[in-house]
Design an enzyme around this catalytic site. Structure first.
Site, mmCIF file in Angstrom:
data_model
loop_
_atom_site.group_PDB
_atom_site.id
_atom_site.type_symbol
_atom_site.label_atom_id
_atom_site.label_comp_id
_atom_site.label_asym_id
_atom_site.label_seq_id
_atom_site.Cartn_x
_atom_site.Cartn_y
_atom_site.Cartn_z
ATOM 1 N N ASP A 116 56.212 -57.312 17.156
ATOM 2 C CA ASP A 116 56.000 -57.673 15.757
ATOM 3 C C ASP A 116 55.328 -56.511 15.021
ATOM 4 O OD1 ASP A 116 55.802 -59.364 13.452
ATOM 5 O OD2 ASP A 116 53.701 -59.712 13.955
ATOM 6 N N TYR A 166 52.726 -65.760 21.368
ATOM 7 C CA TYR A 166 53.215 -66.614 20.278
ATOM 8 C C TYR A 166 53.369 -68.067 20.727
ATOM 9 C CZ TYR A 166 54.317 -63.257 16.581
ATOM 10 O OH TYR A 166 54.239 -62.349 15.566
ATOM 11 N N LYS A 176 50.186 -52.997 27.474
ATOM 12 C CA LYS A 176 48.828 -52.464 27.623
ATOM 13 C C LYS A 176 48.412 -52.688 29.070
ATOM 14 C CE LYS A 176 45.699 -51.617 24.994
ATOM 15 N NZ LYS A 176 44.982 -50.328 24.748
ATOM 16 N N ASP A 203 49.140 -48.978 21.867
ATOM 17 C CA ASP A 203 48.394 -48.226 20.836
ATOM 18 C C ASP A 203 48.937 -46.802 20.729
ATOM 19 O OD1 ASP A 203 47.445 -47.757 23.411
ATOM 20 O OD2 ASP A 203 45.341 -47.523 22.808
ATOM 21 N N ASP A 228 57.170 -53.383 12.380
ATOM 22 C CA ASP A 228 56.761 -53.129 10.990
ATOM 23 C C ASP A 228 56.470 -51.645 10.800
ATOM 24 O OD1 ASP A 228 56.954 -55.781 10.216
ATOM 25 O OD2 ASP A 228 55.015 -55.788 9.197
HETATM 26 C C1 IPM Z 1 58.471 -61.372 11.853
HETATM 27 C C2 IPM Z 1 57.410 -62.136 11.122
HETATM 28 C C3 IPM Z 1 57.133 -63.437 11.846
HETATM 29 C C4 IPM Z 1 56.554 -63.099 13.208
HETATM 30 C C5 IPM Z 1 56.230 -64.417 11.092
HETATM 31 C C6 IPM Z 1 56.760 -64.730 9.717
HETATM 32 C C7 IPM Z 1 55.991 -65.688 11.873
HETATM 33 O O1 IPM Z 1 56.272 -61.363 10.966
HETATM 34 O O2 IPM Z 1 59.574 -61.922 12.039
HETATM 35 O O3 IPM Z 1 58.220 -60.240 12.244
HETATM 36 O O4 IPM Z 1 55.341 -62.879 13.353
HETATM 37 O O5 IPM Z 1 57.334 -63.057 14.143
HETATM 38 MG MG MG Z 2 56.494 -59.335 11.596
#
Ligand code: IPM
Ligand code: MG
Length: 369
Positions: free
Chosen positions: A250, A143, A193, A226, A254
């Site tokens: 990240d 990042y 990884k 993975d 999710d």
């Molecule tokens: C998160 C989001 C952010 C990230 C974006 C909005 C920059 O996806 O907080 O998970 O990638 O960190």
């Molecule tokens: Mg995110």
């Protein structure tokens, strides 16, 4: 009356202002009824800041964030700002806050509420009782790694980023994971990884050494990212604490979020290191979900992730465990009574609006007094 607790509230874009509005009402209720002593200041971040100031967060707002005891953030982004230069995109505001406040440890709990077991796309027996804590490194890795950019080499265009971690960057986030595991079920899974990436081999070596030196009583495992994604949907119950880098964190958070049925339920805390002089831990709390521009302004958004982020703030920034427990319990009771926003709606339940959900949580808080 207790000492003032200064909160900087940054509602942001899309559904951010709506869901934050419910937290603002809970804070007012806590000040009035419990004498909690919160002092709240609001400011702009993301696209809404760009529209006014031409950037995603101003220096003045950054100064307020540094000075505050905690920052509460809603969400940033939306199609309206798709064509804005990258350094001024709404996301840049969020990344600047994380980086400049040095919020290296991002705690993303994935908890399955019993009442919502049917909202998950996975079978109830796979997700029942699920309680995973993802610790995502938040201020380094790909990042922020340099160099990054575009280049022309031998007449061919290239785009590139750099995945890079220092030993201290890995150690400090791993330490947070080990400490959390000690208060939970005593297990840490470190994810990288190492089979293809030098930085992955390095990550594994540093985590292993720290474990041996300081946390031998915690059970440490290693997994490729993975495989971890696959294991999260195959048998998520095997995980307690997962520690991983910025990008894998990240993605995996999710994935873990959806095990719980809805992104609309998941809070997060981003923490820095305790200041030796003031004793203060820099902290920002935000829901894991995005700004959901498609439903913004319609009163459909689920405020629970933001409300639960407020609860994490009570716990981690203000040592208000009793109040945090009360708020968490209020959320559970509301769900048990069958109240649902659209994202978690199921048969036989009662559909409520964003403020309807906020009202119900406050009513439960009252009742739990
Ligand atoms: C998160 C989001 C952010 C990230 C974006 C909005 C920059 O996806 O907080 O998970 O990638 O960190
Ligand atoms: Mg995110």
């Amino acid at each position: 009356m207790s000492t003032p607790k200064n909160i900087l509230m940054l509602p942001g874009d899309g559904i951010g202002p709506e869901v934050m509005g419910e937290v603002a009402r809970i804070i007012t209720w806590m000040n009035d009824k419990l004498g909690s002593g919160f002092v709240v200041e609001q400011d702009l971040v993301g696209g809404s800041c760009y529209d006014v100031h031409g950037c995603a967060v101003t220096d003045a707002t950054m100064a307020k964030a540094h000075a505050a005891d905690a920052v509460l953030l809603g969400a940033v982004g939306g199609p309206k700002w798709d064509n804005v230069a990258r350094e001024h995109r709404p996301e840049a505001g969020l990344l600047r806050l994380r980086k400049e406040m040095d919020l290296f440890a991002n705690l993303r709990p994935a908890l399955v509420f019993d009442a919502l077991i049917d909202a998950s796309t996975l079978k109830p027996e796979v997700v029942r009782g699920l309680d995973i804590m993802i610790v995502r490194e938040l201020t380094a890795g790909v990042y922020f790694g340099q160099p990054r950019g575009e280049d022309v080499r031998g007449g061919v265009r290239y785009g590139f980023d750099t995945q890079i971690y220092s030993q201290p960057e890995i150690e400090r986030v791993a330490r947070v994971a080990f400490e959390l595991a000690k208060k939970r079920r005593g297990k840490v899974m470190s994810v990288e990884k190492a089979n293809v990436m030098e930085s992955g081999v390095f990550w594994r070596e540093i985590v292993t050494a720290l474990h041996k030196a300081e946390y031998p009583d915690v059970t440490l495992g290693h997994m490729y990212a993975d495989n971890c994604a696959m294991q999260l949907v195959r048998n998520p119950g095997q995980f307690d604490v997962i520690v991983t880098d910025n990008l894998f964190g990240d993605i995996l958070s999710d994935c873990a979020a959806m095990l719980t049925g809805s992104l609309g339920m998941l809070p997060s805390a981003s923490l820095g290191a305790r200041d030796a002089k003031t004793g203060k831990i820099p902290a920002m709390y935000e829901p894991v979900h995005g700004s959901a521009p498609d439903i913004a302004g319609q009163g459909k958004a689920n405020p629970l992730a933001t409300i639960l982020s407020h609860s994490m703030m009570l716990r981690y920034s203000f040592d208000m465990a009793a109040e945090a427990d009360r708020l968490d319990q209020a959320v559970q009771n509301v769900l048990a009574k069958g109240l649902r926003t659209a994202d978690i709606m199921s048969d036989g339940c009662t559909l409520v609006s964003t403020s309807g959900m906020g009202n119900a949580v406050i009513k439960e808080m009252e009742a739990l007094g």
